[in-house]
Design an enzyme around this catalytic site. Structure first.
Site, short mmCIF file in Angstrom:
data_model
loop_
_atom_site.label_atom_id
_atom_site.label_comp_id
_atom_site.label_asym_id
_atom_site.label_seq_id
_atom_site.Cartn_x
_atom_site.Cartn_y
_atom_site.Cartn_z
N GLU A 164 -12.81 -16.67 7.97
CA GLU A 164 -12.13 -17.85 8.05
C GLU A 164 -10.70 -17.65 8.68
O GLU A 164 -9.74 -18.18 8.60
CB GLU A 164 -11.76 -18.39 6.65
CG GLU A 164 -13.20 -18.79 5.83
CD GLU A 164 -12.93 -19.58 4.57
OE1 GLU A 164 -11.86 -18.98 3.93
OE2 GLU A 164 -13.97 -19.92 4.19
N GLU A 200 -11.93 -24.72 -8.24
CA GLU A 200 -12.10 -25.30 -6.84
C GLU A 200 -13.32 -26.25 -6.85
O GLU A 200 -13.12 -27.24 -6.60
CB GLU A 200 -12.09 -24.32 -5.78
CG GLU A 200 -12.35 -24.68 -4.35
CD GLU A 200 -12.22 -23.87 -3.34
OE1 GLU A 200 -12.22 -22.68 -3.44
OE2 GLU A 200 -12.46 -24.22 -2.25
N ASP A 208 -20.00 -19.95 -2.02
CA ASP A 208 -18.76 -19.91 -2.47
C ASP A 208 -18.49 -20.44 -3.65
O ASP A 208 -18.02 -21.69 -3.77
CB ASP A 208 -18.11 -20.62 -1.18
CG ASP A 208 -16.50 -20.78 -1.31
OD1 ASP A 208 -16.22 -19.82 -1.83
OD2 ASP A 208 -15.86 -21.60 -0.19
O1 GCW Z 1 -13.34 -20.90 -1.67
C1 GCW Z 1 -12.91 -20.64 -0.36
C2 GCW Z 1 -11.62 -21.62 -0.58
C3 GCW Z 1 -10.62 -21.16 0.53
C4 GCW Z 1 -10.39 -19.61 0.13
C5 GCW Z 1 -11.87 -18.83 0.43
C6 GCW Z 1 -11.57 -17.43 0.34
C7 GCW Z 1 -8.34 -18.31 0.00
O2 GCW Z 1 -12.17 -22.96 0.01
O3 GCW Z 1 -9.31 -21.86 0.13
O4 GCW Z 1 -9.14 -18.96 0.92
O5 GCW Z 1 -12.66 -19.26 -0.41
O6 GCW Z 1 -12.21 -16.93 -0.76
O7 GCW Z 1 -11.07 -16.53 0.97
#
Ligand code: GCW
Length: 706
Positions: free
Chosen positions: A296, A403, A375
């Site tokens: 990312e 989240e 995720d």
């Molecule tokens: O769950 C996702 C999130 C990001 C996060 C990423 C990660 C810290 O949307 O905000 O970044 O994973 O785990 O690195």
């Protein structure tokens, strides 16, 4: 924990033996509790160590007043008879307690906690708090307690500077950071100390203080702002918690002025060695680094044509002389995908990147793997990476911050989810589990490493949770979200604990029976509201494991097609005929082939695939019959109506607590249950309407769909 949770222990006469920072913490805890509830504490131990204890001295070895509890390090004798008896039992059994374990027993009206090291005494004391009055009634034969995982760690995704999009805490739903505010350390040490205490009470022993997305200011915590980290470490240390730091792989360039961060470049290696030496000079018990690399947008070894093993080993070598570890995250995937391209599958990415590197990581590298391949969705299969790397230390990462599970506005008790994850048999229901791999106690092997060899060499990396705590009055915004933090710690210590039992413990500690006129109703209501709340949440959100369908960016509330044409690789492929992602070897992305047997065959098979993961693995027509007997489309309607009905019921039950608990807690939870209901209705109506419009299939029960 309200003070009241300490009443049973605090009303007892306590003897404490041993020395060291953590023993002093135990003494201070006992002093506080006994001062409030009428007991007393005498800190005994060998005479020479008493010399510098001032006020304690005159009180030691005076057993005349009697005692109810003995907490002792085994080598701090001579100990009272009851403790000697426990010690003798341990010796007879040849039992070791390890650096954090303890033995607990009750005999002749005396409760004894023995440990080999101070941390064990601290955890043993909190065990007594958890037991409450039960620690002091019936006799107890000698029990031994040791944590399943050596590392029980929290990651804070806290920023030092307020990030323009992500704010002070990325994916934080409980106000600001307890460590940082507007570019500086908060220095609100009371809260940090109280946090450390809370974490010690659930056995957490490691914590990283900044976001894994390391921005410019945060990168400097490693160098010129190290003092801030050292100050935090000073406040966590008395509770047995070591500080870790998220670092940027590009630090040699951005902080060191080097032209490269290539892991094989000698200047880069020297920079990390020297920088790490300075870190340990400031924080001798520093835990290590956490790294999100080539993920990312974060920098990593790919820029230099190097592998993740090269990258991780660079940092591992810098940390090794001091006993530190690097947590290298496996959350690596292409987030610039073309939705038209059906060959790229985000679920495959972590395995494709990391499994081939098994055996190449240093011993002090811990590969940190999210529990699922995507995720932190409310339902995902277990990440196949966890089974695939017998020669690598693995940590499993859970997300305590909600989240994707209601953002601490919805009641969603995650204990049952995590318990399923940890208890999942990676090589079939009876084989080694996810918890075994994370703890280093079992492994089923891989195509290149026979199970026998794997079992003998596997070393665990522990359990990591992304913290849900902030500076909100209730710490977690939703008061009931505290139970998730509690359950995380308890499961990291003992993964086989029943999540409902864990909840029971939490209820008794948080709403002590002595603080309400109707403890039975309080307990029953909390169970009714929380026990099944994760499944309720699953019912009113994305169906059958397909995931996402959340609003892009914020990840709160429904948006069925929000990610359908996005570069993030999170699709559901719904059309007029059917829905789901074909991840089979036969006709799909081949992801099912990343699992060992029997899961590779079970997930591949439309007939054998479990209902709750059907749409994760298969694209099926709406008329497809589930094992439950329902069709996919009818299941979608039924679960979404049921999910909302359950929230209505949760709310009704909660209202029965009026007058029985703290009005401030009651008010916050009421307000949030209203929001949960509003949001669940929105989910229900959008999902049902979307699939009705796509499929044209009416609800068999004729309920209202728009
Ligand atoms: O769950 C996702 C999130 C990001 C996060 C990423 C990660 C810290 O949307 O905000 O970044 O994973 O785990 O690195």
């Amino acid at each position: 924990m309200p003070p009241e949770a300490f009443r049973p222990l605090g009303s007892r006469r306590c003897l404490l033996y041993g020395n060291g920072t953590l023993v002093d913490t135990v003494r201070d805890e006992l002093r506080q509790a006994t001062a409030r509830y009428g007991g007393d504490v005498r800190h005994g131990g060998p005479a020479d160590t008493l010399a510098d204890r001032g006020g304690d001295r005159g009180e030691s070895h005076d057993y005349d007043r009697g005692y109810d509890v003995v907490l002792a390090l085994r080598d701090s004798g001579p100990l009272p008879a009851e403790a000697m008896a426990v010690d003798a039992t341990l010796r007879r059994d040849g039992a070791t307690l390890g650096p954090e374990g303890y033995a607990l027993a009750r005999e002749n009206g005396v409760t004894t906690v023995l440990a080999d090291a101070p941390a064990g005494l601290l955890y043993g004391m909190f065990h007594l708090v958890r037991l409450g009055d039960a620690a002091f009634d019936a006799p107890r034969p000698v029990e031994r307690h040791r944590p399943a995982m050596d590392l029980r760690m929290l990651n804070h995704w806290d920023n030092v500077d307020v990030h323009p999009v992500m704010g002070q805490v990325e994916r934080g739903y409980a106000g600001g950071s307890i460590f940082w505010r507007d570019g500086a350390a908060r220095a609100d040490w009371d809260r940090v100390r109280a946090y450390a205490r809370l974490l010690a009470s659930i056995g957490v022993n490691a914590l990283s203080v900044n976001n894994v997305n390391v921005h410019a200011t945060e990168a400097r915590l490693l160098t010129d702002r190290l003092g801030d980290v050292a100050a935090i470490a000073d406040h966590l240390r008395p509770y047995g918690i070591r500080v870790h730091l998220s670092v940027s792989f590009a630090a040699p360039i951005t902080l060191g002025g080097l032209p490269t961060a290539d892991p094989l470049d000698e200047r880069v290696q020297a920079w990390w060695a020297e920088t790490t030496r300075r870190v340990y000079e400031a924080i001798p018990d520093f835990g290590g680094y956490v790294v999100k690399a080539d993920s990312e947008g974060q920098p990593g070894p790919f820029a230099y044509g190097r592998s993740h093993a090269d990258g991780a080993n660079l940092l591992a070598d810098a940390l090794a002389p001091y006993g530190g570890v690097v947590h290298w995250r496996a959350f690596v995937y292409n987030h610039r995908q073309d939705w038209r391209d059906r060959s790229t599958d985000r679920a495959r990415a972590a395995y494709d990147h990391f499994a081939p590197l098994d055996g190449q990581f240093r011993d002090n590298t811990i590969l940190q793997v999210k529990y699922g391949p995507m995720d932190f969705q409310p339902r995902e299969p277990i990440s196949p990476v966890i089974a695939a790397m017998p020669r690598t230390r693995l940590a499993v990462e859970l997300q305590i911050t909600q989240e994707y599970t209601g953002q601490q506005r919805h009641v969603c008790y995650l204990g049952p989810l995590w318990s399923e994850v940890l208890g999942f048999g990676l090589w079939g229901p009876d084989g080694p589990t996810v918890a075994d791999v994370a703890a280093g106690t079992g492994h089923g092997g891989s195509p290149s490493v026979p199970a026998e060899t794997a079992r003998a060499t596997v070393r665990g990396g522990g359990l990591v949770g992304v913290s849900n705590v902030g500076d909100d009055f209730f710490w977690t915004y939703h008061p009931l979200a505290q139970a998730n933090l509690y359950a995380f710690g308890r499961l990291a210590w003992a993964p086989r604990l029943d999540p409902v039992t864990i909840l029971d413990e939490w209820i008794d500690l948080t709403f002590p029976p002595s603080t309400t006129r109707d403890p039975q109703t309080v307990r029953q209501t909390l169970h009714a509201v929380m026990d099944d709340s994760w499944r309720t949440y699953e019912r009113y959100t994305a169906p059958l494991g397909v995931g996402f369908m959340v609003s892009p960016g914020t990840h709160y509330g429904p948006d069925v097609d929000g990610y359908e044409y996005s570069p993030w690789g999170t699709y559901h492929f719904a059309d007029r005929d059917g829905v789901g992602v074909d991840r089979t070897r036969a006709t799909g992305t081949g992801y099912t082939g990343q699992y060992p047997s029997p899961w590779a065959e079970i997930y591949e098979s439309l007939e054998r695939c479990p209902d709750e993961l059907l749409l994760f693995f298969h694209h099926v027509p709406y008329s497809h019959k589930l094992h439950s007997g329902s069709t996919v489309i009818q299941h979608i309607y039924d679960t979404h109506f049921a999910g909302v009905d359950e929230v209505v019921e949760m709310r009704r039950r909660w209202h029965e607590l009026a007058g029985l608990i703290d009005p401030a807690v009651d008010a916050r939870v009421r307000e949030l249950l209203d929001e949960q209901l509003r949001c669940a209705v929105e989910w229900r109506d959008q999902i049902n309407t979307y699939f009705f419009r796509k499929s044209g299939v009416p609800d068999a029960h004729g309920r209202r769909i728009y």
